[in-house]
Design an enzyme around this catalytic site. Structure first.
Site, short mmCIF file in Angstrom:
data_model
loop_
_atom_site.label_atom_id
_atom_site.label_comp_id
_atom_site.label_asym_id
_atom_site.label_seq_id
_atom_site.Cartn_x
_atom_site.Cartn_y
_atom_site.Cartn_z
CG ASN A 47 -12.61 -15.61 0.36
OD1 ASN A 47 -11.77 -16.07 1.12
ND2 ASN A 47 -12.62 -14.34 0.01
CG ASN B 208 -10.46 -10.03 8.42
OD1 ASN B 208 -10.19 -10.99 9.12
ND2 ASN B 208 -9.60 -9.50 7.57
CE LYS C 79 -11.04 -3.88 4.58
NZ LYS C 79 -9.70 -3.32 4.55
CG LEU D 116 -2.27 -0.71 1.10
CD1 LEU D 116 -3.24 -0.20 2.15
CD2 LEU D 116 -2.89 -0.58 -0.28
N GLY D 117 1.97 1.25 0.70
CA GLY D 117 2.85 2.42 0.75
C GLY D 117 3.33 2.79 -0.65
CG ASN E 19 -7.46 -4.93 7.37
OD1 ASN E 19 -8.55 -4.40 7.56
ND2 ASN E 19 -7.32 -6.04 6.66
P1 NAP Z 1 3.52 -4.87 3.35
O1 NAP Z 1 3.47 -5.03 1.87
O2 NAP Z 1 4.03 -5.99 4.17
O3 NAP Z 1 4.37 -3.57 3.65
C1 NAP Z 1 4.69 -3.17 4.94
C2 NAP Z 1 5.90 -2.27 4.85
O4 NAP Z 1 6.18 -1.74 6.14
C3 NAP Z 1 7.17 -2.99 4.37
O5 NAP Z 1 7.73 -2.26 3.29
C4 NAP Z 1 8.07 -2.95 5.58
O6 NAP Z 1 9.45 -2.77 5.31
C5 NAP Z 1 7.57 -1.69 6.26
N1 NAP Z 1 8.03 -1.64 7.65
C6 NAP Z 1 7.79 -2.51 8.65
N2 NAP Z 1 8.45 -2.14 9.76
C7 NAP Z 1 9.11 -1.00 9.44
C8 NAP Z 1 9.97 -0.14 10.14
N3 NAP Z 1 10.30 -0.40 11.42
N4 NAP Z 1 10.48 0.95 9.52
C9 NAP Z 1 10.16 1.20 8.22
N5 NAP Z 1 9.36 0.41 7.49
C10 NAP Z 1 8.84 -0.67 8.10
O7 NAP Z 1 2.08 -4.51 3.92
P2 NAP Z 1 0.77 -4.00 3.13
O8 NAP Z 1 0.15 -5.16 2.43
O9 NAP Z 1 1.08 -2.76 2.38
O10 NAP Z 1 -0.17 -3.68 4.38
C11 NAP Z 1 -0.07 -2.48 5.15
C12 NAP Z 1 -1.40 -2.33 5.90
O11 NAP Z 1 -2.43 -2.07 4.95
C13 NAP Z 1 -1.83 -3.63 6.64
O12 NAP Z 1 -2.47 -3.33 7.85
C14 NAP Z 1 -2.82 -4.27 5.67
O13 NAP Z 1 -3.76 -5.11 6.32
C15 NAP Z 1 -3.49 -3.03 5.10
N6 NAP Z 1 -4.09 -3.26 3.78
C16 NAP Z 1 -3.36 -3.81 2.77
C17 NAP Z 1 -3.96 -4.01 1.51
C18 NAP Z 1 -3.18 -4.60 0.36
O14 NAP Z 1 -3.79 -4.83 -0.70
N7 NAP Z 1 -1.91 -4.87 0.47
C19 NAP Z 1 -5.29 -3.62 1.31
C20 NAP Z 1 -6.01 -3.04 2.37
C21 NAP Z 1 -5.39 -2.87 3.60
P3 NAP Z 1 10.39 -3.93 4.70
O15 NAP Z 1 10.15 -3.84 3.22
O16 NAP Z 1 11.75 -3.48 5.09
O17 NAP Z 1 9.94 -5.21 5.31
#
Ligand code: NAP
Length: 306
Positions: A203, A189, A185, A14-15, A106
């Site tokens: 699912n 979930n 949500k 997401l970032g 989430n």
């Molecule tokens: P992700 O792909 O695992 O990304 C998380 C990021 O956070 C990684 O780049 C990780 O860095 C970074 N991080 C963790 N600890 C850190 C720290 N101490 N300093 C700096 N960076 C750090 O997760 P995501 O899927 O984007 O999910 C993020 C949130 O959004 C979650 O709560 C998820 O449930 C929610 N969400 C996600 C989606 C989706 O489609 N992905 C949709 C809806 C909601 P590293 O790369 O170094 O590990």
């Protein structure tokens, strides 16, 4: 007036999705990465890559580590729920009074934990149905178009940067009942994801377990009522059934995490629901049993159970 920099904490799925869209709209974006080693890897990659349909583009965004010292006025927190409190705590001294912090996590629980660490900032909660995944390190695929609701339970005024999201093509709406959306949500979930893990199915596989799903929905509805969220309980079972049908071919996010050996966000989903039931002295035996079984399952696989 110079635009405020969007500091993006966590260049994961997401970032990256947010950072690349904001940057291509011409807005200033700065990534905050874990440590110097990750920063070196990022620099070697030359930037973040976003894959959208057939289009792949590299975005050479500015980046620093969370240990940097530059002041932050707007922060998008895009790490997992279990990392948010600790990392934002590390950044607390860099946040000026009135800094706005947008929380994409989430579930529930992490938002309050973060807010308690930074009482001098304004925390805005988000609930998103957009879907993205990491196809390689520093490369993210935009998999599912969706929508993001944003809101602040403490203050209903809209922030002035929503226009920047529109300019970036990020579909969104300001919501005065963001907690209701997050609870709804969470309930969806809890009714679907843990069962897909325990039955090891997509699912749609839950169509073979209608009574189990119905019982959980009844208990979740009761919980929502007792937590002051009756609107989030309306027609919950109907919506759960609709989601199961509409996403029958998909594996839930929790199933994907478990099958890929990744930590789940259980404590902010089913774990949060069970803790809330306990706080309200509600006995919800099926929900509790589901939690116990899921914890045992994760432990048996050697995965964290919180
Ligand atoms: P992700 O792909 O695992 O990304 C998380 C990021 O956070 C990684 O780049 C990780 O860095 C970074 N991080 C963790 N600890 C850190 C720290 N101490 N300093 C700096 N960076 C750090 O997760 P995501 O899927 O984007 O999910 C993020 C949130 O959004 C979650 O709560 C998820 O449930 C929610 N969400 C996600 C989606 C989706 O489609 N992905 C949709 C809806 C909601 P590293 O790369 O170094 O590990």
């Amino acid at each position: 007036m110079t635009a405020v920099t969007w500091h993006v904490l966590g260049a994961g799925s997401l970032g990256t999705l947010w950072a690349c869209r904001l940057a291509r709209a011409g807005l200033p974006v700065a990534l905050l990465l874990r440590d110097a080693a990750r920063l070196r890897q990022y620099q070697a990659a030359g930037g973040l890559t976003l894959v959208e349909q057939q289009h792949t583009e590299l975005y050479p965004l500015a980046a620093d580590t969370v240990a940097g010292t530059a002041p932050i006025r707007r922060l998008l927190v895009a790490c997992k729920a279990y990392d948010a409190e600790h990392v934002v705590g590390q950044l607390a001294a860099r946040l000026a009074p009135g800094t706005e912090v947008i929380l994409l996590q989430n579930g529930l629980g992490s938002q309050d934990a973060v807010a308690a660490k930074i009482p001098h900032a304004r925390c805005i909660f988000a609930s998103s149905t957009e879907g993205a995944f990491r196809s390689a390190d520093w490369q993210v695929t935009f998999a599912g178009h969706g929508f993001t609701w944003l809101g602040d339970p403490a203050q209903p005024t809209e922030p002035d940067w929503l226009a920047e999201l529109s300019a970036s093509g990020i579909p969104h709406q300001w919501s005065v009942d963001i907690l209701t959306r997050l609870w709804r949500k969470l309930a969806l979930n809890c009714a679907i994801n843990p069962l897909t893990v325990l039955h090891d199915c997509r699912n749609g596989g839950l169509q073979l377990h209608p009574a189990q799903v119905a019982t959980l929905c009844a208990e979740l509805g009761e919980l929502l009522e007792h937590c002051g969220q009756p609107e989030a309980a309306v027609d919950l079972h109907d919506e759960v059934q609709r989601v199961i049908q509409a996403t029958a071919a998909n594996y839930s996010s929790m199933h994907q995490d478990v099958s890929q050996g990744r930590r789940t966000e259980i404590s902010y989903l089913l774990g949060y629901a069970c803790a809330a039931a306990q706080r309200h002295q509600r006995s919800l035996p099926h929900l509790q049993q589901l939690h116990t079984q899921l914890v045992q399952h994760l432990q048996a696989l050697g995965l964290p159970s919180t």
